[in-house]
Motif scaffolding. Structure first.
Motif, short mmCIF file in Angstrom:
data_model
loop_
_atom_site.label_atom_id
_atom_site.label_comp_id
_atom_site.label_asym_id
_atom_site.label_seq_id
_atom_site.Cartn_x
_atom_site.Cartn_y
_atom_site.Cartn_z
N ARG A 1 36.15 17.95 30.57
CA ARG A 1 34.95 17.68 31.35
C ARG A 1 34.40 18.94 32.02
NH1 ARG A 1 36.59 13.41 35.59
NH2 ARG A 1 38.54 14.57 35.48
N ALA B 1 32.65 21.23 29.67
CA ALA B 1 31.33 20.71 29.27
C ALA B 1 30.29 20.98 30.36
CB ALA B 1 31.44 19.22 28.98
N LYS B 2 30.65 20.69 31.61
CA LYS B 2 29.69 20.89 32.72
C LYS B 2 29.37 22.36 32.90
CE LYS B 2 29.66 18.50 36.45
NZ LYS B 2 29.95 17.83 37.74
N TYR C 1 24.38 17.17 29.49
CA TYR C 1 25.78 16.89 29.20
C TYR C 1 26.09 15.43 29.43
CZ TYR C 1 26.75 16.95 34.27
OH TYR C 1 26.76 16.68 35.61
N ILE D 1 29.77 13.27 30.22
CA ILE D 1 31.21 13.18 30.39
C ILE D 1 31.51 11.79 30.97
CG2 ILE D 1 31.51 15.67 30.74
CD1 ILE D 1 31.71 15.17 33.73
N THR E 1 32.16 15.59 26.03
CA THR E 1 33.60 15.61 25.76
C THR E 1 33.85 14.91 24.43
OG1 THR E 1 33.72 13.71 27.25
CG2 THR E 1 34.45 15.82 28.12
#
Length: 842
Positions: free
Chosen positions: A59, A62-63, A83, A85, A101
């Motif tokens: 996570r 990704a952020k 994004y 998640i 994710t």
């Protein structure tokens, strides 16, 4: 965009993707692939107006990637860059690049197998080989073959360390593009392992002190797990002087930290300070930890390995692979020339495995099996994999799904299974949510599902899950951020469960017993019964042993369900840190898919016991007398009892044993002489082994009225065994293997057939005048034990003539003085045989 090493291969990458539908990019850490590749491909003609979907393993990665890319475009996250998640997303109609994710890709494919609107899927940090990434890649290849002939769905695999040849072959010989190298060089210092008697944590702290003293910049230290991070943090605080400690920020970094705390470890240190980031393998990936120029690598990682035989995942601490070590070292050279301390030797480095073991070869495959079934695939071999799912683990996963009711009678996904596959949770948790919702316990089921996905906040407060549930239902006094996150997750599940939830709350089940039942829906193989009253050790329904702490209040409960079981490498008894009280009557009422009813006929305390048993796995829940057991079942139980106890439990006596020895002698004679034209091969084998192995043949017909040991003792065993001798063998038995032999003195001496060859033990004087050795059964010579007057063997022989000629004179000299009352003639062959003394013969 900033100038990074990846820019040198962007043109080649664009050309590869314009000519092919697959490409592989290998770029070392710090090259810039995560942020610059998606942005560089955004306006390619083949993409048209479609979107790019990029997968990240975590996570936080990704952020962070979304934030950095949006910053490069001078935009907010949620515009061009977005994004998704768990429980959080920032996307809009403008979004062209979605960073997600890895598990989200499978959900998107199940919803729309064609992935309409997406033109490129990027698998970033693919070297981690997570289960979700492998599954997503296999399903993507299948989906685009079936659904995307007109507008190809392109695939790009990116990583710093790859088994390039294997992936190239998997992706239709896709072009492999390689970036030159990291931004700055990294120098290595091999310290060797800790000296004997020094803990790993102390060795790490010693190295940290050296690096803090001699190096500049922030430090990233890789440790295997949270326990080591905490110990190193405490030791380091104690070791640093107050002035130095004021200049150093110690920042833990691991997956269970909330995202805000993880972000704190990643952000640059304040001016005038430096960071020491204590991290697990989470920091190997696309995270750029600002200011780091020094890496200290313990060389260890903690891996979860699934055992399909026990349906349990156990954590193991293992040396890292060369690929992982390369990833870790690369963190030091992202922003400036760096230093990497490796806490092992160069020779040990050469012995490391090249790559880490992929999850698909050692993980729980239940979720994968459910998703494949939802996709319509029964055999995973029909898909293209980098590594095929192991057959044993896959079949065990399907067996668990069947136990959870995921399949119908034809073996296809049931409606319940379809519902399980639609929920974003492990199949066990999905099953619990559905069943909990159906019986009116949906809210509690959702809270338990949320709890099981997070680190236990009350690990030191005992195993009872109700402690956690009570905390969740009240205003929190501690762990407030976690409380909010769990409530958010529970509400998400509650929304998903609304369509199949019971309208009424279940009030028939006591509140303190509800959690145990809900856990049993998810973990029927972890239903546990106390070994004995007051014991903290339990038997799990999967057959394993597990224990609570002895002082745990839950140890007063005879029945529990373990929500978490921790396996230990060196112990056969596992540990239960989280469980709920279970009412055994609820097993029969609610867990019918996981229980079995069997009629059990067995011997116990020297008698037949006939019971009807309700079992869950290997635990008997309830039993009651079976009124009319079948005769066949009783006989089979008796045969099993005899095999268990041994053949001697039957009523043997000396006479019968002697008779059996005679038959076995003739059987052996058949075997030994059949090729030499000896006895006809028709004598039965009555050895212990044969009799036990063939009880059904010779004994079962006579067991119709046997129910107690006393009944067994009354069997007419002689006549039962005689039935194995067809005519004319009973008559031939006395002729070929007589019970006794008449010796020259006139005595009838019993032959001992328990030995090979059979033994005739006779007083030496009784054989006077006999020159040839006695024989039976077609000239089989008996073994003579010639006895003294005290009945002790003077000679053992099968050649009596030789004894008289060679050994008798020495026996005579020795015995004549010792036993003067008995005859010891000089010529025994001319003497009268006798069993008496000299006085009685005159």
């Amino acid at each position: 965009m900033p100038s990074l090493p990846i820019q040198a291969v962007i043109t080649s990458l664009k050309a590869a993707l314009s000519m092919h539908d697959e490409a592989i990019l290998e770029a070392p850490p710090g090259a810039g692939k995560t942020t610059q590749v998606p942005l560089s491909l955004l306006n390619e003609p083949w993409l048209q107006t479609q979107k790019i979907l990029m997968l990240e393993p975590r996570r936080l990665a990704a952020k962070n990637a979304a934030s950095r890319m949006a910053n490069l475009l001078n935009e907010q996250v949620g515009e061009t860059i977005g994004y998704r998640i768990r429980l959080e997303q920032k996307i809009s109609a403008k979004t062209r690049i979605e960073i997600v994710t890895e598990g989200i890709l499978t959900r998107l494919l199940q919803t729309d197998p064609s992935l309409e609107g997406y033109g490129l899927i990027i698998f970033d940090e693919f070297h981690e080989r997570s289960l979700d990434a492998d599954l997503g890649l296999a399903l993507c290849q299948e989906a685009r073959t079936i659904f995307r002939d007109d507008t190809p769905l392109k695939l790009l695999i990116m990583s710093a360390t790859l088994n390039g040849d294997a992936i190239t072959k998997l992706l239709n010989n896709a072009p492999l593009i390689q970036s030159e190298g990291r931004s700055y060089p990294v120098s290595f210092i091999y310290t060797g392992k800790a000296k004997q008697g020094t803990w790993l944590e102390q060795h790490v702290v010693n190295t940290l002190i050296d690096a803090i003293t001699t190096q500049e910049g922030s430090i990233l230290c890789f440790l295997p797990g949270i326990r080591e991070i905490r110990q190193v943090e405490n030791l380091l605080i104690d070791a640093l002087q107050a002035q130095t400690l004021d200049q150093v920020i110690i920042a833990p970094l691991y997956g269970d930290l909330k995202l805000e705390q993880q972000q704190q470890a990643i952000n640059p240190a304040p001016i005038g300070k430096r960071k020491v980031v204590l991290a697990t393998s989470i920091a190997e990936t696309s995270l750029t930890i600002e200011g780091v120029t020094v890496v200290i690598d313990s060389g260890l990682s903690r891996e979860a390995k699934y055992n399909p035989n026990t349906a349990m995942t156990t954590l193991f601490t293992r040396p890292v692979s060369k690929a992982a070590a390369t990833q870790r070292a690369g963190r030091a050279g992202r922003l400036a020339p760096g230093i990497c301390y490796r806490l092992w030797s160069e020779s040990e480095h050469a012995q490391l495995s090249s790559f880490s073991t992929p999850d698909i070869l050692q993980a729980d495959l239940t979720g994968l099996a459910l998703q494949l079934a939802s996709w319509g695939i029964d055999d995973p071999e029909t898909l293209s994999w980098l590594d095929q799912p192991p057959a044993g683990a896959y079949q065990q996963a399907k067996a668990l799904l069947a136990q959870l009711g995921a399949f119908n009678s034809s073996g296809h996904l049931s409606k319940h299974g379809e519902l399980m596959a639609s929920l974003p949770a492990h199949p066990r948790i999905s099953h619990m949510l559905i069943r909990g919702a159906q019986i009116g316990l949906v809210e509690k089921a959702c809270f338990i599902a949320a709890l099981l996905m997070e680190k236990d906040p009350f690990r030191d407060s005992g195993a009872d899950i109700n402690i956690r549930l009570d905390w969740l239902t009240e205003k929190p006094k501690q762990h407030k951020t976690l409380w909010q996150r769990l409530h958010k997750q529970a509400k998400h599940y509650l929304k998903l469960c609304q369509s199949f939830s019971s309208e009424q709350t279940n009030t028939h089940i006591k509140s303190e017993q509800q959690a145990g039942l809900l856990l049993a829906f998810a973990y029927p193989d972890r239903v546990a019964k106390q070994r004995s009253k007051g014991s903290s050790t339990y038997k799990l329904s999967n057959g394993r042993a597990a224990s609570l702490f002895k002082a745990d209040n839950l140890a007063t409960s005879q029945w529990i369900t373990a929500g978490i079981v921790i396996g230990k490498e060196s112990s056969s008894t596992d540990f239960i840190p989280l469980a709920g009280i279970l009412n055994p009557t609820h097993i029969e009422q609610y867990l019918t898919d996981s229980t079995s009813v069997n009629e059990v006929i067995r011997w116990d305390s020297n008698r037949i016991i006939a019971e009807k048993q309700l079992s869950i796995g290997q635990i008997i829940v309830k039993k009651e007398p079976l009124k009319s057991p079948s005769k066949e079942a009783i006989i089979n139980a008796t045969l099993s009892y005899i095999r268990q106890q041994g053949i001697n439990i039957l009523p043997w006596n000396n006479e019968l044993n002697q008779w059996r020895d005679r038959v076995n002698f003739l059987y052996r004679s058949n075997t030994d002489n059949s090729k030499q034209g000896g006895l006809e091969h028709n004598w039965p084998n009555l050895t212990d082994q044969w009799l036990l192995e063939n009880l059904e043949i010779w004994l079962a017909p006579f067991l119709n009225n046997i129910s107690r040991l006393s009944d067994l003792k009354q069997l007419d065993l002689k006549n039962i065994l005689l039935a194995l001798l067809p005519w004319p063998l009973p008559q031939q038995l006395d002729e070929l293997a007589p019970e006794r032999y008449r010796v020259p003195s006139g005595s009838n001496i019993k032959i001992d057939y328990s030995q090979t060859p059979p033994v005739l033990a006779v007083k030496l004087q009784e054989m006077f005048g006999c020159e040839t050795t006695p024989t039976i059964a077609h000239n089989t010579a008996l073994q003579l034990h010639l006895l003294s007057p005290a009945q002790r063997p003077l000679q053992v022989t099968q050649d009596l003539k030789s004894f008289w000629s060679n050994a008798y004179s020495e026996v005579q000299k020795d015995m004549k003085g010792r036993y003067p009352k008995h005859p010891w003639p000089d010529n025994p062959l001319q003497a009268l045989p006798t069993a008496k003394t000299k006085k009685k013969t005159t």
